[in-house]
Design an enzyme around this catalytic site. Structure first.
Site, PDB file in Angstrom:
ATOM      1  N   GLU A  35      -4.182   7.676  -5.286  1.00 56.61           N
ATOM      2  CA  GLU A  35      -4.381   6.980  -6.553  1.00 56.61           C
ATOM      3  C   GLU A  35      -5.675   7.446  -7.197  1.00 56.61           C
ATOM      4  O   GLU A  35      -6.686   7.569  -6.511  1.00 56.61           O
ATOM      5  CB  GLU A  35      -4.414   5.458  -6.328  1.00 56.61           C
ATOM      6  CG  GLU A  35      -3.089   4.892  -5.826  1.00 56.61           C
ATOM      7  CD  GLU A  35      -3.108   3.377  -5.669  1.00 56.61           C
ATOM      8  OE1 GLU A  35      -4.149   2.749  -5.936  1.00 56.61           O
ATOM      9  OE2 GLU A  35      -2.072   2.823  -5.257  1.00 56.61           O
ATOM     10  N   HIS A  44      -0.789   0.387 -10.118  1.00 55.74           N
ATOM     11  CA  HIS A  44      -1.519  -0.592  -9.290  1.00 55.74           C
ATOM     12  C   HIS A  44      -1.962  -1.790 -10.139  1.00 55.74           C
ATOM     13  O   HIS A  44      -3.144  -2.142 -10.194  1.00 55.74           O
ATOM     14  CB  HIS A  44      -2.725   0.070  -8.613  1.00 55.74           C
ATOM     15  CG  HIS A  44      -3.110  -0.590  -7.323  1.00 55.74           C
ATOM     16  ND1 HIS A  44      -3.535   0.102  -6.217  1.00 55.74           N
ATOM     17  CD2 HIS A  44      -3.152  -1.901  -6.955  1.00 55.74           C
ATOM     18  CE1 HIS A  44      -3.826  -0.736  -5.224  1.00 55.74           C
ATOM     19  NE2 HIS A  44      -3.592  -1.955  -5.663  1.00 55.74           N
ATOM     20  N   ARG A  69       0.853  -1.180   0.000  1.00 53.64           N
ATOM     21  CA  ARG A  69       0.000   0.000   0.000  1.00 53.64           C
ATOM     22  C   ARG A  69       0.893   1.235   0.000  1.00 53.64           C
ATOM     23  O   ARG A  69       1.963   1.245   0.613  1.00 53.64           O
ATOM     24  CB  ARG A  69      -0.918   0.033   1.236  1.00 53.64           C
ATOM     25  CG  ARG A  69      -2.104  -0.919   1.169  1.00 53.64           C
ATOM     26  CD  ARG A  69      -3.086  -0.508   0.087  1.00 53.64           C
ATOM     27  NE  ARG A  69      -4.275  -1.350   0.023  1.00 53.64           N
ATOM     28  CZ  ARG A  69      -4.410  -2.401  -0.751  1.00 53.64           C
ATOM     29  NH1 ARG A  69      -3.400  -2.782  -1.529  1.00 53.64           N
ATOM     30  NH2 ARG A  69      -5.530  -3.095  -0.763  1.00 53.64           N
TER      31      ARG A  69
END
Length: 321
Positions: free
Chosen positions: A266, A285, A237
């Site tokens: 994000e 991601h 993360r």
């Protein structure tokens, strides 16, 4: 009357159709078409079940749901879901524990090689027409025989260890509760404190959840403790790494390089300083995405939704609250 499942993430119609092809009887699927809480509130309002991939789900979004029975995480990490609010509202939360362990582990290995060998930099420069072998951003290093420190040693961390063992690496791991001696021997790993792991590792690979304890775990002090020839890999993360400190450390060559698939914000803003660094590999991601892992994970999510629809409990492995 069919029950409605909503995928909260903004999703292309082609991907939505792949999901619909796996839907069990008695359900229909809708999905997000734009980003932001306002849109999520709108599409969750009449849903019976919701799925969140990368989007965060706040208490405000959950309160907009009039009849939601279950919020299902597409993946594992629920740090960006207000689990306490869900529990208060009587909404179950589930996840697909371990479902992305192999894809994420393989991606971590790929990022490690990219960071050690400036694969991303070479690719980007050649696409611009630059043959850059004479002016690399730094020294490149092999992975074979190196020491790899794995922070967090759940399903993903264990799979990472198996892959890196194939390169003859020494594997250290940091975990609150160490494995017993037999488990360590079977995996060929050794428990280490964070201080020991940072000091000894040539690669530091992050696989821990984001909690108050792990927020900014890798900061300026951590970078100073690492080898100058080491690289950092984060597929956990974004908040586990202090990104401002990472920028400083990479510019000052306190470490050789880094690779990041996750970020504190994000999508990563286009003006982020992270995008200005030649010794940093960045990906949006992507680690959990693998076409051959799509159907098994989706079927497992839909099976959990069916359990709730029939008034049955979610299997303990996947139940959050």
């Amino acid at each position: 009357m069919p029950e409605t499942i909503v995928l909260l993430d903004m999703t292309a119609s082609e991907r939505a159709e792949k999901l619909r092809a796996l839907l069990p009887p008695g359900f229909v699927l809708t999905h997000g078409t734009m980003r932001g809480d306002a849109h999520m509130k709108e599409i969750i309002a009449e849903a019976d079940y919701a799925i969140s991939g990368q989007v965060g789900v706040s208490a405000d979004v959950l309160r907009a749901a009039r009849r939601l029975k279950l919020l299902h995480k597409w993946g594992v990490g629920v740090d960006n879901i207000d689990v306490a609010a869900a529990k208060e509202l009587g909404i179950k939360v589930a996840r697909t524990t371990g479902s992305n362990a192999v894809p994420v582990a393989e991606f971590a290995l790929g990022l490690t090689l990219a960071a050690l060998r400036f694969i991303g930099y070479g690719h980007a420069e050649l696409k611009k027409g630059h043959w850059c072998t004479g002016h690399m951003p730094g020294d490149t290093y092999t992975l074979s025989g190196k020491t790899v420190g794995i922070v967090g040693f759940g399903a993903i961390g264990k799979n990472v260890a198996k892959l890196f063992k194939g390169f003859g690496c020494t594997i250290l791991y940091a975990k609150r509760q160490p494995l017993d001696a037999a488990q360590e021997a079977a995996l060929g790993v050794k428990h280490a404190s964070m201080a020991e792991l940072l000091a000894q590792s040539d690669v530091v690979s992050l696989h821990c959840p984001l909690t108050p304890e792990t927020t900014n775990l890798i900061d300026a002090a951590a970078f100073r403790a690492m080898k100058k020839t080491a690289v950092l890999v984060n597929v956990a993360r974004g908040g586990v790494v202090n990104e401002a400190d990472l920028v400083v450390a990479l510019r000052a060559k306190e470490i050789a390089g880094a690779a990041m698939d996750v970020f504190s914000v994000e999508p990563l803003p286009a003006d982020s300083e992270l995008l200005t660094l030649d010794n940093l590999v960045v990906t949006p991601h992507l680690a959990a995405m693998a076409a051959d892992n799509f159907a098994p994970t989706v079927r497992r999510m839909f099976a959990n939704i069916e359990h709730v629809s029939r008034g049955e409990p979610v299997p303990p492995l996947d139940l959050v609250v």
